[in-house]
Write a protein that holds these residues in place. Structure first.
Motif, PDB file in Angstrom:
ATOM      1  N   SER A 136       1.153  -1.203  -0.604  1.00 24.19           N
ATOM      2  CA  SER A 136       0.046  -0.263  -0.154  1.00 24.19           C
ATOM      3  C   SER A 136       1.069   1.598  -0.035  1.00 24.19           C
ATOM      4  O   SER A 136       0.237   2.256  -0.775  1.00 24.19           O
ATOM      5  CB  SER A 136      -0.811   0.200   1.350  1.00 24.19           C
ATOM      6  OG  SER A 136      -1.924  -0.723   1.171  1.00 24.19           O
ATOM      7  N   GLN A 144      -7.690   0.110  -0.944  1.00 26.10           N
ATOM      8  CA  GLN A 144      -7.977  -1.048   0.330  1.00 26.10           C
ATOM      9  C   GLN A 144      -9.599  -0.994   0.472  1.00 26.10           C
ATOM     10  O   GLN A 144      -9.788  -1.817   0.871  1.00 26.10           O
ATOM     11  CB  GLN A 144      -6.890  -0.949   1.096  1.00 26.10           C
ATOM     12  CG  GLN A 144      -6.081  -2.559   1.483  1.00 26.10           C
ATOM     13  CD  GLN A 144      -5.414  -2.891   2.052  1.00 26.10           C
ATOM     14  OE1 GLN A 144      -4.294  -1.966   1.913  1.00 26.10           O
ATOM     15  NE2 GLN A 144      -5.403  -3.630   2.771  1.00 26.10           N
ATOM     16  N   ASP A 146      -5.596  -1.665  -5.401  1.00 25.36           N
ATOM     17  CA  ASP A 146      -5.017  -2.417  -3.874  1.00 25.36           C
ATOM     18  C   ASP A 146      -5.628  -3.370  -3.087  1.00 25.36           C
ATOM     19  O   ASP A 146      -6.696  -3.104  -2.433  1.00 25.36           O
ATOM     20  CB  ASP A 146      -4.826  -0.874  -2.910  1.00 25.36           C
ATOM     21  CG  ASP A 146      -3.982  -1.190  -1.894  1.00 25.36           C
ATOM     22  OD1 ASP A 146      -3.137  -2.372  -1.647  1.00 25.36           O
ATOM     23  OD2 ASP A 146      -3.159  -0.683  -1.010  1.00 25.36           O
ATOM     24  N   GLU A 147      -5.828  -4.614  -2.785  1.00 20.86           N
ATOM     25  CA  GLU A 147      -5.974  -5.511  -2.625  1.00 20.86           C
ATOM     26  C   GLU A 147      -7.349  -5.611  -3.124  1.00 20.86           C
ATOM     27  O   GLU A 147      -8.472  -5.998  -2.059  1.00 20.86           O
ATOM     28  CB  GLU A 147      -6.434  -5.292  -1.094  1.00 20.86           C
ATOM     29  CG  GLU A 147      -5.022  -5.553  -0.120  1.00 20.86           C
ATOM     30  CD  GLU A 147      -3.794  -6.616  -0.016  1.00 20.86           C
ATOM     31  OE1 GLU A 147      -4.650  -7.773   0.187  1.00 20.86           O
ATOM     32  OE2 GLU A 147      -3.708  -6.798   0.516  1.00 20.86           O
TER      33      GLU A 147
HETATM   34 MG    MG Z   1      -2.014  -2.847   2.459  1.00 22.28          MG
END
Ligand code: MG
Ligand code: ADP
Length: 331
Positions: free
Chosen positions: A53, A93, A169-170
């Motif tokens: 991240s 995220q 992100d994820e």
């Molecule tokens: Mg992360």
């Protein structure tokens, strides 16, 4: 012929030696470098805390590196942050969906934030809702959406202003397997059909394996290996062996019991009751390993042998498996 065109295939993302330390002691990034070719899906794969991240935040201009440089869509993230912001879509995220608004309202608002007119934003929003199979719920308040539907709306929001590079992100953390597979299909289309560059982060081996053209394995703020999934696996010789012991045995004792097989075993690792190793020739080495363990009075519950997976690649480069790193018992 008129003007010459520049024929080099540009990298959509170039990161060079990025470092970042938080609070004077947490070394989140210790020199991260990689390139992403335009139109491809690139994955940063690593466990929680690896620095994924932080890397994304630097590339999306939300954080500054302590040192190092990066360009995104040809623009320097430090010197031309506004150009970068216009060229990218970001799906963080944490979801950015307003749960009190409808799907279409979320998209229209997002478009207007990027300077689109209401009519233009509604047109683009409707197109994306169609694209992500959300047209039938366009006018529903999004707190009625499933997790997978909310996540797809998040991705659609990131695409409203037609960015050339999309950061995810994820993207599938917390989704059930069906919703995850659905999102994988959508992301694969984005890069394939739309020529978009996608940089995603994940701690799921399977996600990186299935989705990414190239993978950078990140561990403790460093890229420890980079390549296609096949290149990464192909870099490891032999078969991966995983032996489950009946009780936890000190690593030194396990290693001592296998000492006479030394030349045949690579990346031997004991974690709890799991013994990992790679062997040049599984059919030959495995019986010898089992005999050696038995001879040392170490009981075996089960044995698995397979071609190396990305987890074996991860183990080879970091000294622990990703699964173990995720469980936090890697050291
Ligand atoms: Mg992360
Ligand atoms: P990942 O996304 O791979 O889980 P992060 O980039 O979020 O990793 O974090 C890398 C390291 O930096 C971790 O040790 C994390 O605790 C730390 N970290 C991240 N953000 C901050 C912050 N804002 N303040 C202090 N430490 C942070």
């Amino acid at each position: 012929m008129g003007e010459t065109t520049i024929a080099t295939r540009a990298h959509a993302v170039e990161a060079r030696g990025l470092t970042k330390t938080y609070g004077g002691k947490t070394k989140a990034l210790q020199g991260v470098s990689f390139d992403v070719e335009a139109g491809r899906v690139f994955a940063l794969l690593g466990p929680n805390g690896a620095g994924k991240s932080t890397t994304v935040k630097i590339l999306t201009t939300l954080a500054r590196p302590d040192s190092g440089t990066a360009t995104v869509a040809g623009h320097d993230v430090l010197r031309e942050p506004n150009h970068v912001r216009r060229a990218i879509g970001c799906v963080g995220q944490k979801s950015a969906v307003d749960l009190e608004a409808t799907g279409l309202e979320n998209l229209v608002l997002q478009g207007q934030l990027f300077g689109m007119s209401g009519a233009e934003a509604r047109r683009r929003g409707a197109e994306l809702l169609e694209r992500f199979n959300l047209a039938h719920v366009a006018k529903r308040v999004t707190h009625t959406y499933s997790g997978g539907m909310q996540r797809k709306l998040d991705v659609a929001m990131g695409l409203m202003h037609r960015p050339s590079v999309l950061f995810l992100d994820e993207p599938t953390t917390g989704l059930d397997p069906e919703a995850r597979a659905d999102l994988w299909r959508e992301v694969a289309h984005l890069a394939g059909d739309d020529g978009l560059t996608v940089l995603l982060t994940t701690h799921y081996l399977e996600e990186a394996d299935r989705l990414a053209d190239r993978i950078a394995i990140v561990d403790h703020g460093r890229v420890v290996a980079e390549g296609t999934s096949d290149e990464l696996k192909g870099g490891l010789r032999g078969d991966a062996v995983q032996i489950e012991l009946d009780i936890e045995v000190p690593e030194a004792r396990v290693r001592a019991s296998l000492a006479r097989l030394d030349g045949q075993l690579h990346d031997v690792k004991v974690n709890g009751r799991a013994l990992h190793a790679r062997v040049d020739n599984g059919a030959k080495a495995l019986p010898a390993m089992l005999a050696a363990l038995d001879g040392a009075g170490i009981g075996v519950v089960s044995v698995k042998m397979a071609r190396p997976t990305l987890d074996d690649v991860y183990l080879h480069h970091t000294g622990h498996t990703l699964t173990e790193a995720e469980q936090g018992n890697a050291r």
